[in-house]
Design a protein around this motif. Structure first.
Motif, PDB file in Angstrom:
ATOM      1  N   SER A 134      73.677  96.780   8.518  1.00 38.36           N
ATOM      2  CA  SER A 134      74.184  96.400   7.213  1.00 38.36           C
ATOM      3  C   SER A 134      73.365  97.044   6.092  1.00 38.36           C
ATOM      4  O   SER A 134      73.914  97.455   5.063  1.00 38.36           O
ATOM      5  CB  SER A 134      74.183  94.874   7.051  1.00 38.36           C
ATOM      6  OG  SER A 134      74.761  94.493   5.821  1.00 38.36           O
ATOM      7  N   ASP A 188      74.471 100.581   5.869  1.00 36.91           N
ATOM      8  CA  ASP A 188      75.781 100.659   5.217  1.00 36.91           C
ATOM      9  C   ASP A 188      75.670 100.412   3.720  1.00 36.91           C
ATOM     10  O   ASP A 188      76.373 101.039   2.916  1.00 36.91           O
ATOM     11  CB  ASP A 188      76.741  99.646   5.847  1.00 36.91           C
ATOM     12  CG  ASP A 188      77.136 100.016   7.268  1.00 36.91           C
ATOM     13  OD1 ASP A 188      77.024 101.203   7.614  1.00 36.91           O
ATOM     14  OD2 ASP A 188      77.550  99.124   8.019  1.00 36.91           O
ATOM     15  N   VAL A 214      72.947  93.894   1.645  1.00 37.56           N
ATOM     16  CA  VAL A 214      73.355  93.525   2.996  1.00 37.56           C
ATOM     17  C   VAL A 214      74.238  92.282   2.944  1.00 37.56           C
ATOM     18  O   VAL A 214      74.281  91.575   1.934  1.00 37.56           O
ATOM     19  CB  VAL A 214      72.115  93.250   3.874  1.00 37.56           C
ATOM     20  CG1 VAL A 214      71.293  94.513   4.046  1.00 37.56           C
ATOM     21  CG2 VAL A 214      71.266  92.132   3.269  1.00 37.56           C
ATOM     22  N   ASP A 215      74.922  92.012   4.045  1.00 40.16           N
ATOM     23  CA  ASP A 215      75.815  90.847   4.099  1.00 40.16           C
ATOM     24  C   ASP A 215      75.203  89.698   4.888  1.00 40.16           C
ATOM     25  O   ASP A 215      75.913  88.795   5.327  1.00 40.16           O
ATOM     26  CB  ASP A 215      77.170  91.235   4.699  1.00 40.16           C
ATOM     27  CG  ASP A 215      77.097  91.529   6.190  1.00 40.16           C
ATOM     28  OD1 ASP A 215      75.977  91.732   6.717  1.00 40.16           O
ATOM     29  OD2 ASP A 215      78.151  91.569   6.862  1.00 40.16           O
ATOM     30  N   LYS A 260      83.783  88.675   6.973  1.00 39.26           N
ATOM     31  CA  LYS A 260      82.611  88.673   7.848  1.00 39.26           C
ATOM     32  C   LYS A 260      83.004  88.642   9.317  1.00 39.26           C
ATOM     33  O   LYS A 260      82.307  89.205  10.167  1.00 39.26           O
ATOM     34  CB  LYS A 260      81.689  87.513   7.485  1.00 39.26           C
ATOM     35  CG  LYS A 260      81.029  87.714   6.122  1.00 39.26           C
ATOM     36  CD  LYS A 260      79.889  86.746   5.874  1.00 39.26           C
ATOM     37  CE  LYS A 260      79.196  87.069   4.558  1.00 39.26           C
ATOM     38  NZ  LYS A 260      77.969  86.268   4.344  1.00 39.26           N
ATOM     39  N   HIS A 309      77.996  94.896   9.454  1.00 42.48           N
ATOM     40  CA  HIS A 309      78.326  96.150   8.779  1.00 42.48           C
ATOM     41  C   HIS A 309      78.923  95.911   7.393  1.00 42.48           C
ATOM     42  O   HIS A 309      79.373  96.859   6.753  1.00 42.48           O
ATOM     43  CB  HIS A 309      79.307  96.980   9.622  1.00 42.48           C
ATOM     44  CG  HIS A 309      78.683  97.588  10.830  1.00 42.48           C
ATOM     45  ND1 HIS A 309      77.993  98.783  10.804  1.00 42.48           N
ATOM     46  CD2 HIS A 309      78.629  97.157  12.117  1.00 42.48           C
ATOM     47  CE1 HIS A 309      77.555  99.072  12.016  1.00 42.48           C
ATOM     48  NE2 HIS A 309      77.931  98.090  12.841  1.00 42.48           N
ATOM     49  N   GLY A 333      83.919  95.864   4.045  1.00 46.30           N
ATOM     50  CA  GLY A 333      83.610  96.090   5.451  1.00 46.30           C
ATOM     51  C   GLY A 333      84.808  95.780   6.319  1.00 46.30           C
ATOM     52  O   GLY A 333      85.723  95.066   5.909  1.00 46.30           O
TER      53      GLY A 333
END
Length: 333
Positions: free
Chosen positions: A314, A317, A296-297, A275, A281, A156
């Motif tokens: 996220s 994505d 997801v993050d 991050k 994202h 990302g």
């Protein structure tokens, strides 16, 4: 068409696990499934894994009124909750349900019925409170797939950051980094960048472990005794790996722009930078599995569950990256 044989290609199949039921995962999953269906992708199917009643409820709350079964390309793999869910309130009785959703997806991928798994966030604490040892998705899928090594990477903000070690106490990190383990991580990272990301000759930057990459041994010898020999072995195998480099200057944009990925030595060395650049994202990717896995993050966001305020970006994505990583050019379809 199939690869060169004139037969129709098997549709790609992605399984999406819906995460901790009291968190934002079910809502984000159905929103991602709706977006997927609206895109009208041919030769690609999405399977939602979770409790049908819960997912239908979250879909209605998000204003998605049609039954999920009517969404083009989307189907459900039902797993029943043990007890009803209240948004934001963890229930140890439903911890087994979460593990069942992950097991179903892992088994589908292991049996060739899924090309990729996309995961919504789970709450590791409540799973452990239920008496199920669980350190994270990454380790779960590694054990279920029976592979000796996987690599955690986040993508990302224009960065790809892989980790030599994952969820370990900081005092345990130096002992966990060996020449053999680093060489294995670099091999998996290089192969994955080639096969999953379509990079013909990946350029990998490798962080040192100590401040200033050990300052020539004055701030630690791990760079001299472990990391540099591992990099020499990797380069002898044709892997374009540079380092060890001081992490504080490596992530300066002008430096990191020359590389396709960075290998950090531990979790909080590399991920805060990524991050900061991409939160909301970012996508978590597990490399080294026989299938694609993205996530997801962020966490379960219990405070946002049921409010409709959680951002789906996220999750969108993560699903998009799984599609690209299993895309026609790389999938053979």
């Amino acid at each position: 068409m199939g690869p060169g044989d004139g037969t129709p290609a098997r549709p790609r199949v992605l399984w999406l696990t819906t995460g901790e039921p009291a968190g934002v995962g079910p809502e984000l999953a159905v929103r991602a499934a709706w977006r997927f269906a609206a895109a009208g992708r041919s030769q690609t199917n999405l399977v939602l894994v979770g409790d049908p009643d819960l997912l239908e409820m979250r879909a209605r709350e998000a204003g998605l009124l049609a039954p999920l079964a009517s969404w083009p390309g989307v189907s459900l793999h039902p797993v029943a909750l043990a007890q009803p869910v209240r948004p934001g309130q963890l229930n140890v009785a439903n911890a087994g349900y979460v593990v069942q959703t992950l097991t179903a997806a892992a088994d589908a991928a292991g049996q060739g019925r899924a090309d990729a798994i996309v995961t919504a966030p789970v709450h590791k604490g409540i799973i452990n409170d239920a008496g199920v040892p669980f350190s994270g998705h990454t380790e779960f899928f590694q054990e279920r797939a029976g592979v000796d090594k996987v690599v955690m990477m986040l993508a990302g903000g224009g960065l790809r950051v892989a980790l030599a070690t994952t969820h370990l106490p900081l005092r345990a990190v130096p002992d966990a980094i060996t020449r053999a383990s680093l060489l294995r991580v670099l091999t998996i990272l290089d192969e994955s960048l080639c096969t999953r990301f379509g990079i013909a000759r990946p350029r990998i930057a490798v962080c040192g472990l100590n401040p200033h990459a050990g300052e020539g041994g004055h701030l630690g010898r791990e760079e001299i005794d472990v990391i540099e020999p591992a990099l020499a072995q990797a380069r002898a195998r044709g892997i374009d790996a540079t380092g060890p480099m001081p992490a504080d200057t490596l992530f300066v944009p002008a430096h990191v722009a020359g590389f396709d990925a960075v290998l950090a030595m531990y979790h909080d060395q590399g991920l805060p930078v990524l991050k900061h650049a991409s939160f909301g994202h970012g996508v978590n990717v597990t490399l080294g599995l026989p299938y694609v896995r993205t996530s997801v993050d962020h966490g379960t966001a219990l405070d946002l569950a049921g409010t409709g305020k959680a951002s789906p970006d996220s999750m969108f994505d993560a699903l998009d990256l799984a599609l690209r990583m299993t895309g026609p050019a790389l999938h053979g379809a």
